[in-house]
Structure formats: structure tokens, C-alpha cells
Design a protein around this motif. Structure first.
Motif, short mmCIF file in Angstrom:
data_model
loop_
_atom_site.label_atom_id
_atom_site.label_comp_id
_atom_site.label_asym_id
_atom_site.label_seq_id
_atom_site.Cartn_x
_atom_site.Cartn_y
_atom_site.Cartn_z
N VAL A 153 0.84 -1.20 0.00
CA VAL A 153 0.00 0.00 0.00
C VAL A 153 0.87 1.25 0.00
O VAL A 153 0.67 2.19 -0.79
N ARG A 174 2.52 2.05 -3.31
CA ARG A 174 1.56 2.58 -4.29
C ARG A 174 1.24 4.04 -4.01
O ARG A 174 1.24 4.87 -4.92
N LEU A 175 1.00 4.33 -2.74
CA LEU A 175 0.62 5.70 -2.41
C LEU A 175 1.81 6.65 -2.61
O LEU A 175 1.63 7.79 -3.05
N HIS A 196 1.95 7.49 -6.17
CA HIS A 196 0.93 8.50 -6.50
C HIS A 196 1.42 9.90 -6.15
O HIS A 196 1.26 10.84 -6.93
N HIS A 225 -6.35 7.58 -0.63
CA HIS A 225 -5.24 7.19 0.23
C HIS A 225 -5.71 7.05 1.68
O HIS A 225 -5.32 6.11 2.38
#
Lengths: 196, 206
Positions: free
Chosen positions: B91, B94-95, B98, B184
Motif C-alpha cells: 500500500v 503505491r501511495l 501516487h 489514500h
């Protein structure tokens, strides 16, 4: 508490309004709004407000149409949901009603008359929980796209700022729905409501 | 095939006399203002005030880029901490990606406006100027709670930016980024087992 009782309970709805501190409106996506409104009404502007207020009323009513459609959709869809997913549906239904209530208050304050819900909506046949979740994903994406399109058209900075609060909430809804469908809740770096 | 539903009471938009538009707005603005004051953030605010009273969108973009850069540092620090479980690592990666994309997109937009991208901040100290606690995190829960705090501040800052930005495309880009930050928050709250959406309006934290 069943869905109808839940919606009629002013306390459960009001507590979110007290927390919100925001209102906003949107439109500017004529195709989306034409699909959601009754298609025949003219802007419900009463008397007094200046041009920017009148424009805001139109935008806010466009957003209200979308929120009322979402309320009806979650109400229908909840009948196919079970367990924790039903809890999600109830919560999102409450959120959309809170958005609608806030938009209606903003419209009245601007001297306009809030659009009312349509007498009926045409929704796809929702036979399973997955059907409902996928349809809800479509609705949330539609709302996000419409709000983002409308955001720059709002006349007041305060309205634009608070519009972001609703956009972000709809994006959060989308995340939870995607997770319930077994997908990643944050699939992309930019949430536009449109296919990438 | 379609099915029809009559919304009856569900769609009633009865007046909410206790809350008119201006009351709601005042409260919303107060929340944003409190967020700025309480967190000492205010990269967005301070940079706007200090560097570009008259340069509008460009100054706001510089501040937003700075905030995104700080957020990338926070995620990198969390990723390197050894405290995150494999699912949490996925997680966080991925964030973090971003946030990097947000910074890159905003940098391009700023350059297009003729502005100069800010120098990248470095280290945990730069993050602690925005939210204190990253250095002291001792567990995955500490880190995730910190990241939630930071994301809330980012949301509050973007909400305020929406009131100030002028250019249409910038407004829409920032709105799509704010939506991403909201997602998020959902992903992070899920890691904690917390309610993923505690409010109908996500304005950031006071």
C-alpha cells in the motif's frame, strides 16, 4: 433499522450535516445532468440574486439532481446487500442524503428553489450484490466527473473549496466500493471519474 | 431491462433551517483555518504569503509541489523503517508513487506557467515541520496514523487552494489529486481497521 426508517430519522442525517461544514454544487456536464434531471424544467431561480448567484443555483441544482439520483440508487441497491456490504450501502446512502440536504440549503440561501427528486428513476436490473456494487461504482464515477467539470464554474472561492470536500468524499466512496469488489481502493494517482 | 424506483421519503429535501449556506460555509472555512493553524503546515499558506502575493496560481503550485515532496519523504521513510508488514508495504509503495506523480504533474503545470519548481526538501526534519511524529514512530500503527494525519493536512491544504486557484485546468487537476488523497485515506484507515470514511464531507483535519 431498515433503510426507510433510517432515512426518516432526522437525527442520524443531521449529525453528518453538523460535522460537514461544507456545501457545494456542481454541474457543467450537460450530458450527465440531462440524464439525471427531468430534462424539462427550467432553472428554478426566484428573485433577487445577482447573476453569479443565479448561475450558482443552476450549478447547485445540477449537483442536487445527481445526489438525489444516488439516494434513490442506494436505497434500491440496499435491498440486495448483506452483512458488511449492507452497512456500507447504508452509510453511503446517508452521505448522499447529507450532500443533497446541504445543496438544497445552499440553493435556498442563494434565492433559488431546490429541484425535487424525480417521481421515478430508470436503473439497470440489479439482481445481485455485485450488480449493485458495479452500478454504484458507475454512479460515483459519474458524480466525480460532473463535480470536477463544474468546479471552476462556481463563482465563489468558498464554494469551490467546499466542493472539493464532496469530491473527495465521493472518491472515498469509490475506493470502498472497489475494495468490496476485490479491487484496489486507490487504483490511480488521479481520480477523474473517467476511464483512464 | 430496467427497474424503477419511487424514492418517496428518501428523496425529500426538506429545509434544514438550522443550517443555511453561510453557516455551513463559515464552519467549513473555520475547519480549514484550524487545520492550518494547528498543524503549522502551512506550506501552502506560508509559501503563498511569503513568496508570491501577486503570482497567484504559480505560488500555490509551488506550495503544493513542496507539500507533495514532503509526503513522498514521509512514505519513503515509512517504507525504509522495517516496521511495515508486506501488505502495508504494498500500500505504502503505491501511495508513494501516487504522490510522486502528483508532484511531477504539478511541476509540469508550474513550468508551463513560467514558474520555477521549488527545491526538494530533504529528510525527516522537513516532514516534521508539517506534522510531528514521524521520527518517533515505533510501530506500523504509529506510521499509518502519522500518514493519515499527513494526508488529512494535504486534503485541507488542497481544499483551501481550490478557493484561490484561477485557471480552470489547474482547478480540475487539483480536484483529481484531492480525490486521490481521499482514496489514500481510505487505504490507510483500512490498514488500521478503522472506519474508512468517518464523514460525509472530507475537508481535512482541524
Amino acid at each position: 433499522m431498515d433503510i426507510d426508517s433510517f432515512l426518516r430519522d432526522p437525527h442520524s442525517r443531521r449529525r453528518f450535516l453538523k460535522r460537514s461544514g461544507v456545501i457545494v454544487g456542481a454541474t457543467g456536464a450537460p450530458m450527465l445532468l440531462a440524464a439525471c434531471g427531468d430534462g424539462t424544467s427550467t432553472p428554478n431561480v426566484l428573485t433577487g440574486p445577482d447573476e453569479s448567484d443565479q448561475a450558482d443555483v443552476e450549478i447547485l441544482n445540477g449537483a442536487l439532481d445527481l445526489e438525489l439520483q444516488a439516494v434513490a440508487a442506494y436505497k434500491l441497491g440496499a435491498r440486495r446487500l448483506r452483512g458488511s456490504v449492507l452497512d456500507i450501502g447504508k452509510k453511503f446512502l446517508e452521505h448522499e442524503q447529507d450532500h443533497a440536504d446541504a445543496l438544497a440549503a445552499a440553493i435556498r440561501d442563494a434565492g433559488g428553489r431546490p429541484n425535487r427528486a424525480k417521481s421515478s428513476y430508470d436503473f439497470p436490473d440489479l439482481r445481485t450484490q455485485t450488480d449493485v456494487l458495479r452500478f454504484a461504482v458507475d454512479l460515483e464515477n459519474t458524480a466525480i466527473a460532473a463535480y470536477i467539470d463544474a468546479l471552476p464554474k462556481l463563482s465563489q472561492g468558498e464554494l469551490r473549496a467546499t466542493a472539493a470536500g464532496i469530491i473527495t468524499n465521493e472518491a472515498e466512496h469509490l475506493a470502498v466500493l472497489l475494495d468490496a469488489l476485490g479491487q484496489h481502493p486507490a487504483p490511480a494517482a488521479f481520480v477523474t471519474g473517467k476511464a483512464s | 431491462m430496467t427497474q424503477r424506483i419511487v424514492p418517496d421519503g428518501a428523496a425529500d429535501t426538506a429545509p434544514a433551517p438550522e443550517r443555511d449556506r453561510r453557516e455551513l460555509l463559515r464552519h467549513g472555512l473555520a475547519l480549514c483555518g484550524a487545520a492550518a493553524a494547528a498543524s503549522s503546515i502551512p506550506l501552502l499558506l506560508s509559501a503563498r504569503d511569503a513568496s508570491a502575493q501577486d503570482s497567484g496560481d504559480a505560488a500555490i503550485l509551488q506550495s503544493a509541489i513542496n507539500l507533495e515532496q514532503v509526503t513522498v519523504i514521509a512514505y519513503d521513510t515509512a517504507l525504509a523503517s522495517g516496521l511495515l508488514s508486506p501488505p502495508a508495504l504494498r500500500v505504502a509503495r503505491r501511495l508513494r508513487d501516487h504522490e510522486q506523480r502528483h508532484a511531477a504533474t504539478l511541476t509540469t503545470a508550474l513550468t508551463d506557467l513560467g514558474g520555477t519548481p521549488p527545491a526538494a526538501p530533504k529528510g525527516v526534519a522537513a516532514v516534521d515541520k508539517v506534522v510531528k511524529g514521524l521520527r518517533d514512530a515505533k510501530s506500523q500503527a504509529d506510521l499509518v496514523e502519522f500518514l493519515i494525519e499527513l494526508e488529512l493536512i494535504v486534503v485541507a491544504a488542497y481544499n483551501e487552494a481550490h478557493a484561490k486557484l484561477v485557471e480552470t485546468r489547474l482547478l480540475q487537476t487539483c480536484a483529481s489529486i484531492t480525490g486521490s488523497e481521499g482514496q489514500h485515506l481510505v487505504a490507510l484507515r483500512m490498514l488500521l481497521g478503522a472506519d474508512p470514511i468517518p464523514s460525509a464531507f472530507e475537508t481535512g483535519k482541524p
